[in-house]
Design a protein around this motif. Structure first.
Motif, PDB file in Angstrom:
ATOM      1  N   ARG A  22     -35.703 118.429  53.688  1.00 30.29           N
ATOM      2  CA  ARG A  22     -35.123 117.528  52.674  1.00 30.29           C
ATOM      3  C   ARG A  22     -35.888 116.204  52.648  1.00 30.29           C
ATOM      4  N   GLN A  23     -36.214 115.685  53.819  1.00 29.16           N
ATOM      5  CA  GLN A  23     -36.885 114.396  53.907  1.00 29.16           C
ATOM      6  C   GLN A  23     -38.398 114.504  53.709  1.00 29.16           C
ATOM      7  N   PHE A  24     -39.009 115.512  54.292  1.00 30.30           N
ATOM      8  CA  PHE A  24     -40.467 115.639  54.225  1.00 30.30           C
ATOM      9  C   PHE A  24     -40.948 115.883  52.796  1.00 30.30           C
ATOM     10  N   ILE A  25     -40.222 116.718  52.066  1.00 28.87           N
ATOM     11  CA  ILE A  25     -40.610 117.019  50.679  1.00 28.87           C
ATOM     12  C   ILE A  25     -40.510 115.771  49.805  1.00 28.87           C
ATOM     13  N   ALA A  26     -39.662 114.827  50.215  1.00 28.60           N
ATOM     14  CA  ALA A  26     -39.507 113.602  49.424  1.00 28.60           C
ATOM     15  C   ALA A  26     -40.782 112.767  49.399  1.00 28.60           C
ATOM     16  N   LEU A  27     -41.594 112.837  50.450  1.00 25.35           N
ATOM     17  CA  LEU A  27     -42.762 111.947  50.557  1.00 25.35           C
ATOM     18  C   LEU A  27     -43.775 112.157  49.432  1.00 25.35           C
ATOM     19  N   PRO A  28     -44.265 113.380  49.190  1.00 27.53           N
ATOM     20  CA  PRO A  28     -45.222 113.531  48.075  1.00 27.53           C
ATOM     21  C   PRO A  28     -44.607 113.251  46.716  1.00 27.53           C
ATOM     22  N   ILE A  29     -43.307 113.529  46.559  1.00 25.58           N
ATOM     23  CA  ILE A  29     -42.652 113.252  45.272  1.00 25.58           C
ATOM     24  C   ILE A  29     -42.637 111.755  45.001  1.00 25.58           C
ATOM     25  N   ILE A  30     -42.283 110.957  46.012  1.00 23.49           N
ATOM     26  CA  ILE A  30     -42.251 109.505  45.838  1.00 23.49           C
ATOM     27  C   ILE A  30     -43.645 108.962  45.544  1.00 23.49           C
ATOM     28  N   LEU A  76     -46.153 110.559  44.139  1.00 23.24           N
ATOM     29  CA  LEU A  76     -46.516 110.934  42.768  1.00 23.24           C
ATOM     30  C   LEU A  76     -45.798 110.058  41.743  1.00 23.24           C
ATOM     31  N   TRP A  77     -44.610 109.596  42.076  1.00 19.13           N
ATOM     32  CA  TRP A  77     -43.856 108.708  41.195  1.00 19.13           C
ATOM     33  C   TRP A  77     -44.486 107.312  41.164  1.00 19.13           C
ATOM     34  N   LEU A  78     -44.934 106.842  42.324  1.00 15.87           N
ATOM     35  CA  LEU A  78     -45.421 105.470  42.430  1.00 15.87           C
ATOM     36  C   LEU A  78     -46.846 105.289  41.919  1.00 15.87           C
ATOM     37  N   ILE A  79     -47.731 106.272  42.151  1.00 16.73           N
ATOM     38  CA  ILE A  79     -49.153 106.096  41.827  1.00 16.73           C
ATOM     39  C   ILE A  79     -49.373 105.703  40.366  1.00 16.73           C
ATOM     40  N   PRO A  80     -48.747 106.399  39.387  1.00 14.94           N
ATOM     41  CA  PRO A  80     -48.988 105.994  37.990  1.00 14.94           C
ATOM     42  C   PRO A  80     -48.127 104.822  37.525  1.00 14.94           C
ATOM     43  N   THR A  81     -47.219 104.330  38.367  1.00 16.24           N
ATOM     44  CA  THR A  81     -46.330 103.233  37.943  1.00 16.24           C
ATOM     45  C   THR A  81     -46.698 101.939  38.673  1.00 16.24           C
ATOM     46  N   THR A  82     -46.030 101.667  39.772  1.00 19.05           N
ATOM     47  CA  THR A  82     -46.268 100.397  40.471  1.00 19.05           C
ATOM     48  C   THR A  82     -47.400 100.468  41.480  1.00 19.05           C
ATOM     49  N   GLY A  83     -47.807 101.695  41.863  1.00 22.84           N
ATOM     50  CA  GLY A  83     -48.850 101.837  42.870  1.00 22.84           C
ATOM     51  C   GLY A  83     -48.276 101.864  44.274  1.00 22.84           C
ATOM     52  N   VAL A  84     -49.062 102.392  45.225  1.00 21.63           N
ATOM     53  CA  VAL A  84     -48.584 102.544  46.598  1.00 21.63           C
ATOM     54  C   VAL A  84     -48.431 101.208  47.308  1.00 21.63           C
ATOM     55  N   SER A  85     -48.961 100.129  46.725  1.00 23.96           N
ATOM     56  CA  SER A  85     -48.790  98.810  47.342  1.00 23.96           C
ATOM     57  C   SER A  85     -47.313  98.417  47.400  1.00 23.96           C
ATOM     58  N   ALA A  86     -46.511  99.048  46.548  1.00 20.25           N
ATOM     59  CA  ALA A  86     -45.066  98.759  46.552  1.00 20.25           C
ATOM     60  C   ALA A  86     -44.396  99.214  47.845  1.00 20.25           C
ATOM     61  N   LEU A  87     -45.084 100.048  48.634  1.00 21.76           N
ATOM     62  CA  LEU A  87     -44.513 100.575  49.871  1.00 21.76           C
ATOM     63  C   LEU A  87     -44.721  99.640  51.055  1.00 21.76           C
ATOM     64  N   THR A 114     -35.024  91.996  50.616  1.00 27.95           N
ATOM     65  CA  THR A 114     -36.470  91.806  50.780  1.00 27.95           C
ATOM     66  C   THR A 114     -37.297  93.002  50.323  1.00 27.95           C
ATOM     67  N   GLU A 115     -36.673  94.176  50.171  1.00 29.56           N
ATOM     68  CA  GLU A 115     -37.423  95.389  49.895  1.00 29.56           C
ATOM     69  C   GLU A 115     -37.022  95.988  48.552  1.00 29.56           C
ATOM     70  N   LYS A 116     -37.956  96.703  47.918  1.00 34.62           N
ATOM     71  CA  LYS A 116     -37.668  97.425  46.692  1.00 34.62           C
ATOM     72  C   LYS A 116     -36.966  98.744  47.034  1.00 34.62           C
ATOM     73  N   PRO A 117     -36.112  99.235  46.121  1.00 31.98           N
ATOM     74  CA  PRO A 117     -35.352 100.455  46.422  1.00 31.98           C
ATOM     75  C   PRO A 117     -36.217 101.649  46.822  1.00 31.98           C
ATOM     76  N   LEU A 118     -37.325 101.906  46.089  1.00 32.14           N
ATOM     77  CA  LEU A 118     -38.160 103.050  46.429  1.00 32.14           C
ATOM     78  C   LEU A 118     -38.871 102.859  47.758  1.00 32.14           C
ATOM     79  N   THR A 119     -39.128 101.612  48.134  1.00 36.03           N
ATOM     80  CA  THR A 119     -39.704 101.345  49.448  1.00 36.03           C
ATOM     81  C   THR A 119     -38.733 101.761  50.537  1.00 36.03           C
ATOM     82  N   ILE A 120     -37.458 101.462  50.334  1.00 34.47           N
ATOM     83  CA  ILE A 120     -36.424 101.849  51.304  1.00 34.47           C
ATOM     84  C   ILE A 120     -36.342 103.366  51.404  1.00 34.47           C
ATOM     85  N   VAL A 121     -36.359 104.051  50.257  1.00 35.45           N
ATOM     86  CA  VAL A 121     -36.285 105.511  50.252  1.00 35.45           C
ATOM     87  C   VAL A 121     -37.503 106.115  50.952  1.00 35.45           C
TER      88      VAL A 121
END
Length: 301
Positions: free
Chosen positions: A48-56, A58-69, A180-187
């Protein structure tokens, strides 16, 4: 379009929140099926948790970028992962031990636990409205659980209630992280820390799986992560107090899945107790929204 204009879209927020709850309800149904196929709870948690990593990603790269993490609070994220894993274990366990509709209804007690925790941990004064909601909510739990003569296993009910308690406790942690953190960063960091923590136990519980069982695990990861992302997105367009009412649609999905997959429907006690729990949660949400608005007016004056 300004940020405030972008956020003020309540109808869109409600639609997104409905989609989030449908995705999470689907995850719960898949978890129950996976349990019936004797897939270990710890393995379900890992995938459940491991599969979330590539999905997140893929969501971030075309939007805010991985710097948001990027984060400067790894310790807080690690503690959130510990609490989160315990909460997921209890909530997933409740789904496995109880009929889906009853497990879902027990999860609705999270706002009730939140009121109690706010009094104990945050020293917040609790008024008549919220105390009445707490009493009505637990009355609903007693009607559904029926200690001593219920169709429900009391161990399952206790596990599900403990899971709802952990959700309330974790919400306090997340509220602190949100400063201090963005929601997707927390996830993302929750998924990362918990995946690393689950690797060692995975060696002891991993078994060979059929194609169908692998699809179950993949579906759990995709539906769970989709639900989390949609929950986050809904809050971009509407306030928590406005969209939280959609969370109770989970009972509709749980009833549909229970009928389609297991050919069961909730008994009368659930239909009597569930409205009490739902009403309690709605009163608490309304009261907290009202108190927050009064607080803002007081500060501005």
């Amino acid at each position: 379009m300004t940020l405030s204009e972008n956020r003020d879209r309540p109808v869109l927020a409600l639609i997104i929140r409905l989609g989030a709850i449908a995705a999470l309800a689907t995850m719960s149904a898949l978890i129950k099926v996976a349990g019936e196929h004797h897939i270990n709870l710890l393995e379900i948690l890992f995938w459940r948790q491991f599969i979330a990593l590539p999905i997140i990603l893929l969501w971030l790269i075309p939007t805010t970028g991985v710097s948001a993490l990027a984060t400067s609070h790894p310790g807080k994220h690690a503690r959130r992962a510990v609490y989160g894993l315990i909460g997921m274990m209890l909530n997933f366990g409740g789904v496995m031990l109880l009929p889906l509709a009853e497990a879902t209804t027990m999860s609705f007690t999270a706002p009730i636990w939140a009121v109690i925790l706010s009094m104990l941990l945050l020293k917040e004064k609790i008024g008549l409205y919220r105390w009445a909601a707490v009493i009505f909510g637990f009355a609903g739990v007693l009607i559904i659980a029926q200690p001593g003569g219920s169709h429900l296993p009391l161990v399952g009910a206790a596990v599900a209630l403990a899971g709802a308690f952990m959700v309330a406790l974790i919400s306090i942690q997340i509220a602190d992280l949100n400063k201090t953190e963005k929601p997707l960063t927390i996830v993302f960091w929750f998924a990362t820390f918990s995946s690393v923590a689950m690797i060692f136990p995975l060696f002891f519980v991993f078994t060979k799986h059929s194609t169908f069982e692998w699809l179950l695990l993949l579906g759990i990861g995709i539906s769970g992560t989709t639900g989390q992302i949609l929950l986050t997105s809904a809050l971009r367009f509407g306030k928590v107090a406005s969209v939280i009412v959609m969370d109770y649609s989970a009972l509709f999905w749980a009833t549909i899945y229970g009928w389609l997959i297991w050919q069961t429907l909730p008994p009368a006690s659930t239909w009597i107790g569930a409205p009490l729990i739902i009403a309690a949660g709605m009163v608490i949400a309304w009261r907290e929204h009202f108190l927050a608005r009064v607080g803002r007016r007081t500060r501005s004056s």
